[in-house]
Design a protein around this motif. Structure first.
Motif, short mmCIF file in Angstrom:
data_model
loop_
_atom_site.label_atom_id
_atom_site.label_comp_id
_atom_site.label_asym_id
_atom_site.label_seq_id
_atom_site.Cartn_x
_atom_site.Cartn_y
_atom_site.Cartn_z
N ALA A 244 16.76 15.61 -10.53
CA ALA A 244 16.39 16.49 -11.64
C ALA A 244 17.64 16.82 -12.46
O ALA A 244 18.73 16.97 -11.91
N ALA A 245 17.45 16.91 -13.75
CA ALA A 245 18.54 17.25 -14.66
C ALA A 245 17.95 18.04 -15.82
O ALA A 245 16.73 18.27 -15.87
N SER A 246 18.80 18.44 -16.76
CA SER A 246 18.29 19.14 -17.94
C SER A 246 18.96 18.61 -19.19
O SER A 246 20.08 18.09 -19.14
N TRP A 247 18.23 18.71 -20.29
CA TRP A 247 18.68 18.24 -21.59
C TRP A 247 18.35 19.30 -22.62
O TRP A 247 17.31 19.95 -22.53
N LYS A 248 19.22 19.44 -23.63
CA LYS A 248 18.97 20.39 -24.72
C LYS A 248 18.73 19.62 -26.00
O LYS A 248 19.34 18.58 -26.24
N GLY A 249 17.84 20.16 -26.81
CA GLY A 249 17.55 19.55 -28.09
C GLY A 249 16.33 20.17 -28.73
O GLY A 249 15.83 21.19 -28.27
N GLU A 250 15.86 19.54 -29.79
CA GLU A 250 14.71 20.03 -30.53
C GLU A 250 13.46 19.23 -30.16
O GLU A 250 13.50 18.00 -30.12
N ILE A 251 12.37 19.94 -29.92
CA ILE A 251 11.08 19.28 -29.69
C ILE A 251 10.57 18.76 -31.03
O ILE A 251 10.48 19.53 -32.00
N VAL A 252 10.27 17.48 -31.11
CA VAL A 252 9.75 16.87 -32.34
C VAL A 252 8.51 16.04 -32.03
O VAL A 252 8.33 15.59 -30.90
N ASP A 253 7.67 15.88 -33.06
CA ASP A 253 6.58 14.91 -32.90
C ASP A 253 7.12 13.59 -33.46
O ASP A 253 7.60 13.52 -34.59
N ILE A 254 7.09 12.58 -32.64
CA ILE A 254 7.71 11.30 -32.98
C ILE A 254 6.99 10.64 -34.15
O ILE A 254 7.62 9.95 -34.95
N SER A 255 5.70 10.91 -34.31
CA SER A 255 4.94 10.27 -35.40
C SER A 255 5.43 10.71 -36.78
O SER A 255 5.27 9.98 -37.76
N CYS A 256 6.01 11.88 -36.90
CA CYS A 256 6.59 12.33 -38.18
C CYS A 256 8.10 12.10 -38.21
O CYS A 256 8.66 11.82 -39.28
N TYR A 257 8.75 12.21 -37.07
CA TYR A 257 10.20 12.07 -37.05
C TYR A 257 10.65 10.62 -37.29
O TYR A 257 11.54 10.37 -38.09
N ALA A 258 10.01 9.68 -36.62
CA ALA A 258 10.45 8.28 -36.70
C ALA A 258 10.36 7.71 -38.11
O ALA A 258 11.33 7.16 -38.61
N PRO A 259 9.23 7.85 -38.81
CA PRO A 259 9.17 7.24 -40.15
C PRO A 259 9.80 8.09 -41.26
O PRO A 259 10.25 7.55 -42.26
#
Length: 127
Positions: free
Chosen positions: A33-48
């Motif tokens: 187990a590990a942890s990561w920090k960042g922003e939750i995004v919906d990939i369908s809007c972020y990628a394109p």
């Protein structure tokens, strides 16, 4: 004449059995187990369209709740696909409501073919 054939078959079965055990052992490797920090995004809007941030939060929440894929955009610009833990999907569901915000995700990571996937076991607002 039968004895050599029987011995050869027994040895072959032993070798195949040991090979299967060795292969099974490799598939049981569990990431720590590990942890990561960042922003939750919906990939369908972020990628394109690179849509993310607080201005896109409402849209992202709608997209995630309708089943679009969810990702974690880390501080160094990497995108990690987030998936639900089969035993406890509550942290994954909670992440959908945190779209557009910075969080700390706890879980385990797997990588295959260049795709990084984190199975979420916990989530909280980033400190």
């Amino acid at each position: 004449m039968r004895k050599p054939v029987t011995v050869a078959l027994a040895l072959l079965a032993l070798v195949l059995g040991l090979s299967a055990l060795a292969a099974a052992d490799k598939t049981k490797e569990v990431a720590a187990a590990a942890s990561w920090k960042g922003e939750i995004v919906d990939i369908s809007c972020y990628a394109p369209r690179a849509a993310h941030g607080s201005g896109h939060a409402d849209c992202a929440k709608k997209c995630l709740k309708s089943g679009q894929p969810m990702g974690l955009l880390t501080g160094d610009g990497d995108m990690v696909l987030l998936v639900a833990d089969h035993d406890n999907g509550k942290p994954f569901e909670a992440a959908k409501d945190m779209a557009g915000t910075n969080v700390e995700v706890t879980g385990t990571m797997a990588e295959k073919g260049g795709l990084k996937v984190v199975t979420i076991t916990g989530i909280k607002p980033a400190a």
